[in-house]
Design an enzyme around this catalytic site. Structure first.
Site, mmCIF file in Angstrom:
data_model
loop_
_atom_site.group_PDB
_atom_site.id
_atom_site.type_symbol
_atom_site.label_atom_id
_atom_site.label_comp_id
_atom_site.label_asym_id
_atom_site.label_seq_id
_atom_site.Cartn_x
_atom_site.Cartn_y
_atom_site.Cartn_z
ATOM 1 N N LYS A 176 0.888 -1.171 0.000
ATOM 2 C CA LYS A 176 0.000 0.000 0.000
ATOM 3 C C LYS A 176 0.926 1.221 0.000
ATOM 4 O O LYS A 176 0.851 2.099 0.868
ATOM 5 C CB LYS A 176 -0.914 -0.073 1.241
ATOM 6 C CG LYS A 176 -2.046 0.908 1.257
ATOM 7 C CD LYS A 176 -3.135 0.642 0.237
ATOM 8 C CE LYS A 176 -4.175 1.751 0.273
ATOM 9 N NZ LYS A 176 -5.089 1.746 -0.867
ATOM 10 N N ASP B 53 -5.519 -3.175 -2.239
ATOM 11 C CA ASP B 53 -6.954 -3.075 -2.540
ATOM 12 C C ASP B 53 -7.224 -3.536 -3.976
ATOM 13 O O ASP B 53 -8.188 -4.257 -4.251
ATOM 14 C CB ASP B 53 -7.501 -1.664 -2.288
ATOM 15 C CG ASP B 53 -6.553 -0.561 -2.719
ATOM 16 O OD1 ASP B 53 -5.389 -0.854 -3.062
ATOM 17 O OD2 ASP B 53 -6.971 0.605 -2.733
#
Ligand code: NAD
Length: 358
Positions: free
Chosen positions: A188, A220
């Protein structure tokens, strides 16, 4: 004749049932592959707490460190959920991994051709999926300091050092060299400083494996891509929490959490275990799927003991049982010719594994 000492940790819930079947299959292949296994049982989890007051008795660590490998069932259950955190079965497991230094968790997610209809995704999406999640297991947010809580606030810290990232990245690149030579590193980095370091360090390690193609993906997006087009992945390299979540997601591609094995390795002794938990809701009913644990025993033979022929036998036994239409209850609605109990499935695989022609 090669003789191996295996520590068996059956644990709680369905743990004893599924380990018994893996032992049955190991003994069946031992007979034909010229191997002998000495098993030594050790306590962990809720049962260990009930008997000794500690979910991870020192004796279990000592026995494990003195063996060639650990075959592990599962731990935990509601009965122990109200205990103080350090007495809970799950704390014992985290401590065990740390004590053994098993920092690299290998979680293959394979869709068996015979079970292509068992996935919650369409067959054309999951057909041919064969990916490996390499998850860092003893660092990151599950272990980082500071952590704590007061009345109004709770906090944990995601920390990785260069050394921790380097050593797990080497596992991913090495296994990729034996597969399709593609690593997708999950992070991330658009938000987290720790992920920026992760990305930087993975790039460094990649230089030592010029044949391997490295890509990066935000976690994600990875969660989405696993559902959209899972075949794009060969090796997924992740930190602890991202891998925890993504590998459970990946497991559903295969149709049942009861199918997927794992290996946790690092220092000398590895731990081989199904990815599922102790399934208290079905414990004692003889309906648990033992395949994840039997496949974990196969990984143990391959990774820890270098007994590839015996491992091939087990893998072939599992495949044959599935292609002949044998199913435990979790897979009953998917092209089943015969529904079998945990123990029957173990016996069928043991028989096929011993008799198969490689
Ligand atoms: P779980 O994996 O035990 O069960 C989730 C669901 O999958 C349940 O419906 C269960 O019946 C089913 N399932 C799991 N294994 C199966 C198998 N082999 N065959 C057929 N169905 C199977 O997860 P949970 O319910 O969230 O957790 C139960 C307990 O296990 C908790 O105490 C949890 O902390 C613990 N746990 C332990 C481990 C471990 O020992 N490594 C891992 C995860 C969870």
């Amino acid at each position: 004749m090669s003789i191996y000492n295996i520590t068996l940790i059956k644990g709680d819930g369905i743990g004893p049932e599924i380990i018994d079947e893996a032992v049955k299959v190991l003994d069946a292949v031992a007979g034909v592959s010229g191997l002998e296994f000495n098993y030594d049982e050790a306590l962990m989890g809720g049962i260990a707490y009930d008997i000794t007051g500690d979910p991870l008795p020192q004796e279990t660590i000592a026995k494990s460190l003195n063996s060639d490998a650990v075959l592990f069932g599962a731990i935990g259950g509601q009965k122990w959920d109200e205990l103080p955190r350090e007495k809970r079965p799950e704390s014992g497991l985290l401590r065990f991994r740390k004590e053994l230094g098993v920092y690299a968790n290998y979680r293959p997610a394979v869709v068996y051709d015979e079970l292509v209809n068992a996935s919650s995704l369409k067959p054309e999406i999951v057909e041919g999926v064969d990916l490996m999640v390499i998850r860092e297991l003893i660092g990151g947010i599950y272990f980082g300091e500071p952590k704590g809580r007061d009345e109004n606030k709770g906090w944990n810290t995601m920390v990785y050092t260069r050394e921790e990232i380097t050593r797990i990245a080497h596992h991913a690149f090495k296994i990729a060299m034996k597969r399709e030579k593609r690593v997708c590193s999950i992070d991330k980095a658009n938000v987290l400083d720790v992920s920026q370091l992760w990305r930087e360090e993975v790039e460094e390690v990649a230089k030592e494996y010029p044949e391997v193609e490295l890509t990066h993906m935000y976690v994600d997006n990875a969660a989405m891509q696993l559902i959209l087009n899972p075949r794009q992945f060969d090796v997924m390299l992740t930190g602890n929490i991202f891998g925890d979540i993504l590998s459970d997601e990946a497991s559903m591609l295969s149709g049942s959490i009861g199918l997927l094995p794992s290996a946790s390795v690092g220092n000398k002794i590895g731990v081989y275990e199904p990815i599922h938990g102790s399934a208290p809701d079905i414990a004692g009913q003889g309906i648990a799927n033992p395949i994840a644990t039997i496949a974990s025993a196969s990984m143990m033979l391959r990774f820890a003991l270098g007994e590839n022929e015996a491992a091939d036998r087990i893998d072939a036994g599992i495949k044959q049982a599935l292609s002949e239409g044998y199913r435990t209850k979790d897979l009953a609605q998917f092209d089943a010719k015969e529904i079998c109990s945990t123990s029957e499935m173990g016996s069928i695989i043991a028989n096929y594994a011993a008799k198969c022609k490689l």
